[in-house]
Write a protein that holds these residues in place. Structure first.
Motif, short mmCIF file in Angstrom:
data_model
loop_
_atom_site.label_atom_id
_atom_site.label_comp_id
_atom_site.label_asym_id
_atom_site.label_seq_id
_atom_site.Cartn_x
_atom_site.Cartn_y
_atom_site.Cartn_z
N LYS A 164 19.20 39.84 38.27
CA LYS A 164 19.30 39.62 36.87
C LYS A 164 19.42 38.11 37.81
O LYS A 164 20.03 36.67 37.24
CB LYS A 164 20.66 40.12 36.03
N LYS A 165 20.45 37.90 38.89
CA LYS A 165 21.47 36.81 39.31
C LYS A 165 20.07 36.30 40.79
O LYS A 165 20.29 35.06 40.80
CB LYS A 165 22.48 37.38 40.16
N ASN A 166 19.81 36.95 40.94
CA ASN A 166 19.59 36.96 42.70
C ASN A 166 18.45 37.45 43.50
O ASN A 166 18.36 37.94 44.11
CB ASN A 166 20.49 36.22 43.88
N PRO A 167 17.13 37.28 42.49
CA PRO A 167 16.57 38.45 42.21
C PRO A 167 15.48 38.14 43.51
O PRO A 167 14.50 38.83 44.27
CB PRO A 167 15.08 38.19 40.67
N ASP A 168 15.62 36.52 43.93
CA ASP A 168 14.81 36.30 45.05
C ASP A 168 15.60 36.70 46.14
O ASP A 168 14.57 35.97 47.68
CB ASP A 168 14.77 34.24 44.67
N LEU A 169 16.25 36.74 46.02
CA LEU A 169 16.79 37.86 47.80
C LEU A 169 17.81 39.05 47.60
O LEU A 169 18.83 39.01 47.97
CB LEU A 169 18.73 36.82 47.39
N PRO A 170 16.18 40.35 47.70
CA PRO A 170 16.90 41.52 47.41
C PRO A 170 16.87 41.84 49.14
O PRO A 170 16.20 41.15 49.97
CB PRO A 170 15.16 41.80 47.56
N TYR A 171 17.52 42.66 49.46
CA TYR A 171 18.56 43.63 50.37
C TYR A 171 18.63 44.75 50.56
O TYR A 171 19.49 44.80 49.58
CB TYR A 171 19.18 42.99 51.40
N GLY A 172 18.90 45.57 50.83
CA GLY A 172 18.85 47.28 51.08
C GLY A 172 18.93 48.13 49.85
O GLY A 172 17.65 47.56 48.87
N LYS A 173 19.44 48.80 49.28
CA LYS A 173 19.11 49.44 48.67
C LYS A 173 20.05 49.71 47.36
O LYS A 173 19.82 49.85 45.53
CB LYS A 173 19.71 51.41 49.01
N ALA A 174 20.52 48.35 47.44
CA ALA A 174 21.59 47.67 46.36
C ALA A 174 22.65 48.95 45.56
O ALA A 174 22.78 49.21 44.63
CB ALA A 174 20.94 46.65 44.97
N ASP A 175 23.29 49.67 46.50
CA ASP A 175 23.94 50.74 46.21
C ASP A 175 25.41 50.37 46.71
O ASP A 175 26.20 51.60 46.33
CB ASP A 175 23.27 52.13 47.29
N GLY A 176 25.58 49.25 46.60
CA GLY A 176 27.16 49.26 46.47
C GLY A 176 27.84 48.47 46.01
O GLY A 176 26.99 48.68 44.85
N THR A 177 29.17 48.00 45.86
CA THR A 177 29.81 47.50 44.55
C THR A 177 29.47 46.01 44.96
O THR A 177 28.82 45.80 45.94
CB THR A 177 31.48 48.25 44.62
N ALA A 178 29.79 45.01 43.88
CA ALA A 178 30.40 44.19 43.96
C ALA A 178 30.94 43.06 44.93
O ALA A 178 32.02 44.13 45.31
CB ALA A 178 30.67 43.68 42.39
N PRO A 179 30.23 42.09 44.71
CA PRO A 179 30.85 41.51 45.96
C PRO A 179 32.49 40.82 45.34
O PRO A 179 33.32 40.93 44.36
CB PRO A 179 30.25 39.77 46.15
N ALA A 180 33.71 40.90 46.65
CA ALA A 180 34.69 40.10 46.31
C ALA A 180 34.43 39.08 46.84
O ALA A 180 33.61 38.27 47.45
CB ALA A 180 35.57 40.37 47.84
N VAL A 181 35.41 38.26 45.31
CA VAL A 181 34.95 36.66 45.28
C VAL A 181 36.43 35.58 44.98
O VAL A 181 37.64 37.09 45.42
CB VAL A 181 34.63 36.37 43.71
N ALA A 182 36.51 34.86 46.13
CA ALA A 182 37.70 34.32 46.21
C ALA A 182 37.98 33.82 45.04
O ALA A 182 38.00 33.09 44.37
CB ALA A 182 37.28 33.45 47.60
N PRO A 183 39.88 34.09 44.89
CA PRO A 183 40.53 33.75 43.92
C PRO A 183 40.76 31.73 44.03
O PRO A 183 41.88 31.83 44.50
CB PRO A 183 41.65 34.26 43.70
N LEU A 184 39.62 30.82 44.01
CA LEU A 184 39.90 29.03 44.95
C LEU A 184 38.85 28.75 43.71
O LEU A 184 37.75 28.85 43.29
CB LEU A 184 39.08 29.20 46.37
N LYS A 185 39.53 27.96 43.77
CA LYS A 185 39.14 26.43 42.70
C LYS A 185 38.65 25.52 43.81
O LYS A 185 39.38 25.67 44.18
CB LYS A 185 39.64 25.27 41.97
N LEU A 186 37.03 25.65 43.98
CA LEU A 186 36.33 24.86 44.59
C LEU A 186 35.94 23.41 44.50
O LEU A 186 35.88 23.07 43.24
CB LEU A 186 34.97 25.29 45.48
N THR A 187 36.05 22.54 45.20
CA THR A 187 35.35 21.05 45.49
C THR A 187 34.04 21.00 46.32
O THR A 187 34.80 21.42 47.60
CB THR A 187 37.10 20.48 44.87
#
Length: 190
Positions: free
Chosen positions: A48-71
């Protein structure tokens, strides 16, 4: 005479307050944050988010997201420490990954590619369980190609990026363990 003295004191206090406020804004911009990346973290969500970038078994946990406001144009200096394993009870590797196992654009044991297949070949070699990242929009969709972080990297935030996500370069995540700490220091947009 005392009125002139009071006026100079008030001017000095105003200037000092302005310097303090300017300094406070600068230090807030350069606030360092630390992100904990579990050994099971995938760098981006595929379905649903990046179906054009498949890799591996997709059996892991969600990404770690940095708590930053980016510019856009902001520079991010990243340093990573810690270790992860690729199999239960196996040897551990620093954020640079398993040096003797180059993944690049190859298929893994799952028969699927590693996340590194989507990276610029200028970043190769990329190793198994190396710390990798990707800039995404606010919904977790990629903005630019992913890239290796390893033990450290300085990179500029691209236009449209609202988040930076971290995970490992692997194709089977469920059997990984360990954790990586990523320290990020942002600098002003140039």
């Amino acid at each position: 005479m005392t009125g002139g003295y009071d006026m100079r004191i008030a001017t000095i206090l105003t200037v000092c307050a302005g310097i303090a406020l300017a300094g406070a804004g600068h230090s807030a911009l350069a606030e360092t944050v630390t992100v904990k990346v579990p050994g099971t973290a995938m760098p981006w969500i595929i379905k649903k988010k990046n179906p054009d970038l498949p890799y591996g078994k997709a059996d892991g946990t969600a990404p770690a997201v940095a708590p930053l406001k980016l510019t856009a144009g902001m520079s991010l200096q990243m340093t990573a420490t810690g270790s992860t394993t690729t199999v239960a009870g196996g040897g551990s590797f620093d954020p640079g990954g398993q040096a003797e196992f180059i993944c690049d654009d190859h298929l893994g044991g799952s028969g699927m590619p590693f996340p590194s297949i989507y990276m610029s070949h200028g970043f190769y070699p990329v190793h198994l369980n190396e710390l990798v990242a990707i800039f995404t929009d606010g919904k977790g969709r990629r903005v630019k190609s992913p890239f290796p972080v390893g033990t450290g990297l300085t990179i500029t935030v691209p236009e449209g990026a609202e988040a930076i996500q971290f995970g490992l370069n692997d194709d089977i995540y469920a059997d990984n363990s360990g954790e990586i700490d990523v320290t990020i220091t942002p600098a002003a947009a140039q």
